[in-house]
Design a protein around this motif. Structure first.
Motif, PDB file in Angstrom:
ATOM      1  N   PHE A 101       0.709  -1.317   0.009  1.00 41.88           N
ATOM      2  CA  PHE A 101       0.016  -0.069  -0.010  1.00 41.88           C
ATOM      3  C   PHE A 101       0.726   1.306  -0.110  1.00 41.88           C
ATOM      4  CE2 PHE A 101      -3.365  -2.755   2.355  1.00 41.88           C
ATOM      5  CZ  PHE A 101      -3.861  -2.825   1.146  1.00 41.88           C
ATOM      6  N   ARG A 102       1.882   1.222   0.977  1.00 42.74           N
ATOM      7  CA  ARG A 102       2.943   2.451   1.041  1.00 42.74           C
ATOM      8  C   ARG A 102       3.542   2.670  -0.648  1.00 42.74           C
ATOM      9  NH1 ARG A 102       4.978   3.583   6.419  1.00 42.74           N
ATOM     10  NH2 ARG A 102       3.555   2.439   7.948  1.00 42.74           N
ATOM     11  N   GLN A 103       3.736   1.294  -1.237  1.00 40.95           N
ATOM     12  CA  GLN A 103       4.491   1.613  -2.556  1.00 40.95           C
ATOM     13  C   GLN A 103       3.574   2.343  -3.481  1.00 40.95           C
ATOM     14  OE1 GLN A 103       6.206  -2.031  -3.684  1.00 40.95           O
ATOM     15  NE2 GLN A 103       6.885  -0.901  -5.958  1.00 40.95           N
ATOM     16  N   ALA A 104       2.318   1.819  -3.464  1.00 38.63           N
ATOM     17  CA  ALA A 104       1.225   2.475  -4.215  1.00 38.63           C
ATOM     18  C   ALA A 104       0.830   3.910  -3.968  1.00 38.63           C
ATOM     19  CB  ALA A 104      -0.123   1.520  -4.020  1.00 38.63           C
ATOM     20  N   LEU A 105       0.959   4.218  -2.685  1.00 32.28           N
ATOM     21  CA  LEU A 105       1.056   5.359  -2.596  1.00 32.28           C
ATOM     22  C   LEU A 105       2.300   6.266  -2.927  1.00 32.28           C
ATOM     23  CD1 LEU A 105      -0.515   7.885  -0.714  1.00 32.28           C
ATOM     24  CD2 LEU A 105       0.877   7.131   1.171  1.00 32.28           C
ATOM     25  N   HIS A 106       3.223   5.856  -3.111  1.00 32.05           N
ATOM     26  CA  HIS A 106       4.290   6.426  -3.622  1.00 32.05           C
ATOM     27  C   HIS A 106       4.289   6.797  -5.120  1.00 32.05           C
ATOM     28  CE1 HIS A 106       8.508   7.948  -3.679  1.00 32.05           C
ATOM     29  NE2 HIS A 106       8.722   6.842  -4.554  1.00 32.05           N
ATOM     30  N   VAL A 107       3.699   5.766  -5.685  1.00 37.95           N
ATOM     31  CA  VAL A 107       3.775   5.863  -7.074  1.00 37.95           C
ATOM     32  C   VAL A 107       2.595   6.768  -7.440  1.00 37.95           C
ATOM     33  CG1 VAL A 107       3.060   4.423  -9.110  1.00 37.95           C
ATOM     34  CG2 VAL A 107       4.587   3.449  -7.605  1.00 37.95           C
ATOM     35  N   ALA A 108       1.589   6.903  -6.476  1.00 36.46           N
ATOM     36  CA  ALA A 108       0.348   7.805  -6.921  1.00 36.46           C
ATOM     37  C   ALA A 108       0.931   9.176  -6.742  1.00 36.46           C
ATOM     38  CB  ALA A 108      -0.751   7.348  -5.826  1.00 36.46           C
ATOM     39  N   ARG A 109       1.586   9.348  -5.882  1.00 37.19           N
ATOM     40  CA  ARG A 109       1.991  10.649  -5.434  1.00 37.19           C
ATOM     41  C   ARG A 109       2.791  11.113  -6.702  1.00 37.19           C
ATOM     42  NH1 ARG A 109       2.439  13.118  -0.296  1.00 37.19           N
ATOM     43  NH2 ARG A 109       4.449  13.720  -0.655  1.00 37.19           N
ATOM     44  N   ILE A 110       3.763  10.345  -7.242  1.00 36.65           N
ATOM     45  CA  ILE A 110       4.565  10.625  -8.571  1.00 36.65           C
ATOM     46  C   ILE A 110       3.830  10.964  -9.740  1.00 36.65           C
ATOM     47  CG2 ILE A 110       6.324   9.761 -10.010  1.00 36.65           C
ATOM     48  CD1 ILE A 110       7.498   8.336  -7.683  1.00 36.65           C
ATOM     49  N   ASN A 111       2.681  10.204  -9.898  1.00 33.58           N
ATOM     50  CA  ASN A 111       2.005  10.217 -11.088  1.00 33.58           C
ATOM     51  C   ASN A 111       0.741  11.369 -11.239  1.00 33.58           C
ATOM     52  OD1 ASN A 111       2.516   7.749 -13.251  1.00 33.58           O
ATOM     53  ND2 ASN A 111       2.912   7.370 -11.561  1.00 33.58           N
ATOM     54  N   ASN A 112       0.180  11.197  -9.943  1.00 31.89           N
ATOM     55  CA  ASN A 112      -0.998  12.186  -9.800  1.00 31.89           C
ATOM     56  C   ASN A 112      -0.575  13.589  -9.097  1.00 31.89           C
ATOM     57  OD1 ASN A 112      -2.456  10.143 -11.002  1.00 31.89           O
ATOM     58  ND2 ASN A 112      -2.780   9.135  -9.136  1.00 31.89           N
ATOM     59  N   GLY A 113       0.381  13.606  -8.349  1.00 29.15           N
ATOM     60  CA  GLY A 113       0.701  14.867  -8.001  1.00 29.15           C
ATOM     61  C   GLY A 113       0.773  14.779  -6.161  1.00 29.15           C
ATOM     62  N   LEU A 114       1.210  15.608  -5.634  1.00 31.30           N
ATOM     63  CA  LEU A 114       1.335  15.286  -4.202  1.00 31.30           C
ATOM     64  C   LEU A 114      -0.026  15.402  -3.348  1.00 31.30           C
ATOM     65  CD1 LEU A 114       4.457  17.720  -3.149  1.00 31.30           C
ATOM     66  CD2 LEU A 114       4.471  15.278  -3.583  1.00 31.30           C
ATOM     67  N   TYR A 115      -0.821  15.997  -3.768  1.00 28.64           N
ATOM     68  CA  TYR A 115      -2.333  16.021  -3.226  1.00 28.64           C
ATOM     69  C   TYR A 115      -3.206  15.523  -4.179  1.00 28.64           C
ATOM     70  CZ  TYR A 115       0.226  18.521   0.113  1.00 28.64           C
ATOM     71  OH  TYR A 115       1.262  19.067   1.132  1.00 28.64           O
ATOM     72  N   HIS A 116      -3.962  14.248  -4.313  1.00 24.85           N
ATOM     73  CA  HIS A 116      -4.672  13.988  -5.403  1.00 24.85           C
ATOM     74  C   HIS A 116      -5.810  13.004  -4.484  1.00 24.85           C
ATOM     75  CE1 HIS A 116      -6.538  11.580  -8.614  1.00 24.85           C
ATOM     76  NE2 HIS A 116      -6.573  12.890  -9.392  1.00 24.85           N
ATOM     77  N   GLU A 117      -6.941  12.923  -4.945  1.00 25.58           N
ATOM     78  CA  GLU A 117      -8.112  12.300  -3.984  1.00 25.58           C
ATOM     79  C   GLU A 117      -7.658  10.777  -4.176  1.00 25.58           C
ATOM     80  OE1 GLU A 117     -11.832  13.407  -5.606  1.00 25.58           O
ATOM     81  OE2 GLU A 117     -11.407  12.619  -7.531  1.00 25.58           O
ATOM     82  N   SER A 118      -7.213  10.406  -5.459  1.00 19.79           N
ATOM     83  CA  SER A 118      -6.740   8.786  -5.361  1.00 19.79           C
ATOM     84  C   SER A 118      -5.923   8.258  -4.124  1.00 19.79           C
ATOM     85  CB  SER A 118      -5.841   8.417  -6.642  1.00 19.79           C
ATOM     86  OG  SER A 118      -4.542   9.382  -6.571  1.00 19.79           O
ATOM     87  N   GLN A 119      -5.448   9.344  -3.416  1.00 17.82           N
ATOM     88  CA  GLN A 119      -4.613   8.944  -2.256  1.00 17.82           C
ATOM     89  C   GLN A 119      -5.298   8.351  -1.041  1.00 17.82           C
ATOM     90  OE1 GLN A 119      -1.243  11.541  -1.302  1.00 17.82           O
ATOM     91  NE2 GLN A 119      -1.376  12.128  -3.057  1.00 17.82           N
ATOM     92  N   ILE A 120      -6.720   8.839  -0.990  1.00 15.78           N
ATOM     93  CA  ILE A 120      -7.392   8.548   0.297  1.00 15.78           C
ATOM     94  C   ILE A 120      -7.590   7.143   0.696  1.00 15.78           C
ATOM     95  CG2 ILE A 120      -9.798   9.138   0.988  1.00 15.78           C
ATOM     96  CD1 ILE A 120      -9.802  11.912  -0.290  1.00 15.78           C
ATOM     97  N   THR A 121      -8.211   6.427  -0.645  1.00 11.20           N
ATOM     98  CA  THR A 121      -8.593   5.110  -0.382  1.00 11.20           C
ATOM     99  C   THR A 121      -7.160   4.314  -0.005  1.00 11.20           C
ATOM    100  OG1 THR A 121      -8.216   4.693  -2.720  1.00 11.20           O
ATOM    101  CG2 THR A 121     -10.646   5.168  -1.945  1.00 11.20           C
ATOM    102  N   ILE A 122      -6.066   4.743  -0.835  1.00  8.42           N
ATOM    103  CA  ILE A 122      -4.761   4.126  -0.289  1.00  8.42           C
ATOM    104  C   ILE A 122      -4.485   4.249   1.048  1.00  8.42           C
ATOM    105  CG2 ILE A 122      -2.341   3.910  -0.947  1.00  8.42           C
ATOM    106  CD1 ILE A 122      -3.110   4.792  -3.786  1.00  8.42           C
TER     107      ILE A 122
END
Length: 264
Positions: A101-122
């Motif tokens: 999950f932490r790795q998914a969060l890291h990749v999401a921050r890189i692809n979607n920006g530091l603040y994106h709603e996709s991070q909430i469920t992760i």
């Protein structure tokens, strides 16, 4: 002798044919080396995780794809890592799940920006894994991050902000009610801050006679009282009060012991 002579050429022919077949097979394997190596790696990875054998047997084929198919930060990794984390979570492999999950969060921050709603469920998934591991400090840290995330993503009149803050305040209330991690005062402070923020939202989005306003006001009052009782000022006042009570008791005892002489 004739039999021995006849058998040697036969064996030699069989060996030659076998060798030729082997060379052809090796040639085919060499040409398809990349595909073979990838499938072999996938199969070995499944066999080397005995705790997940049952779960992986029913997993979609896409989940078993070798990570090398994507770059380390490919957007497709987000969903795959999250799905694998949930499989591990359901199988009781909480540490592995948290890592994915932490790795998914890291990749999401890189692809979607530091603040994106996709991070909430992760982040919700990370919190669930850390609660299973009883890592209370990590749970508090990720709830704090999620609080920051909600405030950066949504405006005061967005109902998603109220829903997110309500979820986080519920965690702090539950944690302090059972004194989960020995940090009751810290949870009280966080809950009080969240209730006040939610009251600001309610004042901007609800009528003053809405039951939610009354509930928030009551919770703020309770938090303020409990925080005062736990404060240094209250402790100092209690010490002074106790000293004053002791002085009054001592004065009363001294008065009882005093010898009274009547003069005729």
């Amino acid at each position: 002798m004739t039999i021995l002579v006849d058998r040697k050429p036969a064996n030699h022919l069989v060996l030659t044919q076998s060798l030729a077949t082997l060379l052809v097979t090796l040639s085919i394997l060499i040409q398809s080396n990349a595909t073979f190596a990838q499938e072999l790696s996938t199969n070995l990875a499944g066999r080397l995780a005995p705790a997940l054998d049952t779960v992986l047997d029913t997993a979609p084929r896409s989940l078993l794809t070798a990570e090398s198919e994507f770059s380390a930060y490919d957007r497709q990794q987000i969903e795959q890592l999250a799905d694998l984390g949930r499989l591990n979570q359901s199988a009781g492999e909480f540490q592995q799940a948290s890592s994915q999950f932490r790795q998914a969060l890291h990749v999401a921050r890189i692809n979607n920006g530091l603040y994106h709603e996709s991070q909430i469920t992760i982040v919700d998934d990370i919190i669930d894994a850390e609660i299973s591991l009883r890592n209370w400090d990590e749970v508090n840290n990720f709830y704090a991050y999620q609080e920051h995330l909600y405030q950066r993503l949504y405006k005061m009149d967005d109902p998603r902000l109220e829903a997110g803050l309500k979820k986080i305040s519920a965690w702090h209330i539950n944690a302090l009610n059972v004194n989960l991690d020995g940090k009751r005062v810290d949870h009280l402070r966080q809950a009080n801050k969240l209730f006040k923020l939610r009251m600001q939202i309610a004042e901007n989005t609800l009528s003053m006679d809405d039951p939610q306003v009354a509930v928030l006001a009551r919770n703020i009052k309770i938090c303020e009282r409990e925080l005062f009782l736990a404060s240094d000022l209250n402790r100092e006042m209690m010490v002074r009060q106790e000293k004053a009570n002791q002085s009054r008791r001592q004065a009363y005892l001294d008065n009882e012991r005093r010898l009274i002489v009547n003069l005729d």
